[in-house]
Design an enzyme around this catalytic site. Sequence first.
Site, short mmCIF file in Angstrom:
data_model
loop_
_atom_site.label_atom_id
_atom_site.label_comp_id
_atom_site.label_asym_id
_atom_site.label_seq_id
_atom_site.Cartn_x
_atom_site.Cartn_y
_atom_site.Cartn_z
N HIS A 40 0.84 -1.20 0.00
CA HIS A 40 0.00 0.00 0.00
C HIS A 40 0.88 1.25 0.00
O HIS A 40 0.62 2.20 -0.74
CB HIS A 40 -0.88 0.05 1.25
CG HIS A 40 -1.95 -1.00 1.34
ND1 HIS A 40 -2.08 -1.85 2.40
CD2 HIS A 40 -2.98 -1.31 0.50
CE1 HIS A 40 -3.13 -2.64 2.23
NE2 HIS A 40 -3.68 -2.35 1.08
N ARG A 66 -1.89 -5.76 -8.42
CA ARG A 66 -0.77 -6.65 -8.11
C ARG A 66 -0.54 -7.67 -9.21
O ARG A 66 0.51 -7.76 -9.79
CB ARG A 66 -1.03 -7.38 -6.78
CG ARG A 66 -0.81 -6.52 -5.58
CD ARG A 66 -1.50 -7.05 -4.37
NE ARG A 66 -2.93 -6.87 -4.48
CZ ARG A 66 -3.77 -7.01 -3.48
NH1 ARG A 66 -3.34 -7.38 -2.30
NH2 ARG A 66 -5.06 -6.81 -3.64
N SER A 78 -3.09 -7.82 2.98
CA SER A 78 -3.26 -7.68 4.43
C SER A 78 -3.63 -9.01 5.08
O SER A 78 -3.25 -9.27 6.22
CB SER A 78 -4.32 -6.62 4.73
OG SER A 78 -3.95 -5.39 4.17
P1 ADP Z 1 -6.52 -6.00 0.19
O1 ADP Z 1 -6.84 -6.25 -1.25
O2 ADP Z 1 -5.15 -6.40 0.61
O3 ADP Z 1 -7.61 -6.38 1.18
P2 ADP Z 1 -7.24 -3.19 0.41
O4 ADP Z 1 -8.70 -3.28 0.28
O5 ADP Z 1 -6.71 -2.55 1.64
O6 ADP Z 1 -6.42 -4.50 0.32
O7 ADP Z 1 -6.59 -2.55 -0.87
C1 ADP Z 1 -6.77 -1.24 -1.31
C2 ADP Z 1 -6.11 -1.11 -2.67
O8 ADP Z 1 -4.71 -1.37 -2.54
C3 ADP Z 1 -6.60 -2.09 -3.73
O9 ADP Z 1 -6.60 -1.43 -4.98
C4 ADP Z 1 -5.57 -3.19 -3.71
O10 ADP Z 1 -5.48 -3.83 -4.97
C5 ADP Z 1 -4.32 -2.39 -3.42
N1 ADP Z 1 -3.27 -3.21 -2.80
C6 ADP Z 1 -3.38 -4.02 -1.72
N2 ADP Z 1 -2.19 -4.61 -1.45
C7 ADP Z 1 -1.33 -4.19 -2.40
C8 ADP Z 1 0.04 -4.47 -2.71
N3 ADP Z 1 0.75 -5.35 -2.00
N4 ADP Z 1 0.58 -3.85 -3.75
C9 ADP Z 1 -0.16 -3.00 -4.49
N5 ADP Z 1 -1.44 -2.69 -4.29
C10 ADP Z 1 -2.03 -3.27 -3.25
#
Ligand code: ADP
Length: 162
Positions: free
Chosen positions: A20, A93, A131
């Site tokens: 993130h 990703r 996460s």
């Molecule tokens: P998750 O998909 O891990 O539950 P979130 O809802 O917090 O995560 O994700 C918010 C945004 O950040 C989404 O667009 C998700 O694809 C992106 N994201 C999550 N983890 C990563 C990562 N390791 N690298 C790049 N983008 C990420």
Amino acid sequence: MNNVKRAIYPGTFDPITLGHVDIIERAAFLFDEVVVTVARNIGKQPLFSVEERMDMIRESVRHLPGVQVDNFDGLIVDYAKKTGARAMIRGLRAMSDFEYEFQMALVNRTLYPDMVQVFLMPHEAYTHLNSTVVREVATFQGDVSPFVSAYVVKKLKEKLEK
Ligand code: ADP
């Protein structure tokens, strides 16, 4: 209207990972202001409260002056309209993200055609990271320091030792 270029970056951030942070750094390079906004209404019970997730984001983005932290409830397009945001950041990703993001992007565009959605790829060191994996490793006392900031390592320990 002023000329400040502002983007929102919505997500669950339970907790914020270095993946993130990588996306936020890239967004901060493109936009004057980036508002990282935490979703309150996620289906499953999160490990951290909204306030705890916001606190960990603040600590992880201290080095980025144009970044703010907020939270929202309901549809992200309604939050964007309310705050006047015209750009939204999402991370991509792997191909596995693509289908879901593609669907959401088209739905969001239908609901709010004036908002531009920007997809950024993290460094390849973070493409495997989410996460859920971080929470799982931390639950079994594994070392999560390659995946999250030192502050989040500490918060995970505190939360899981309770
Ligand atoms: P998750 O998909 O891990 O539950 P979130 O809802 O917090 O995560 O994700 C918010 C945004 O950040 C989404 O667009 C998700 O694809 C992106 N994201 C999550 N983890 C990563 C990562 N390791 N690298 C790049 N983008 C990420």
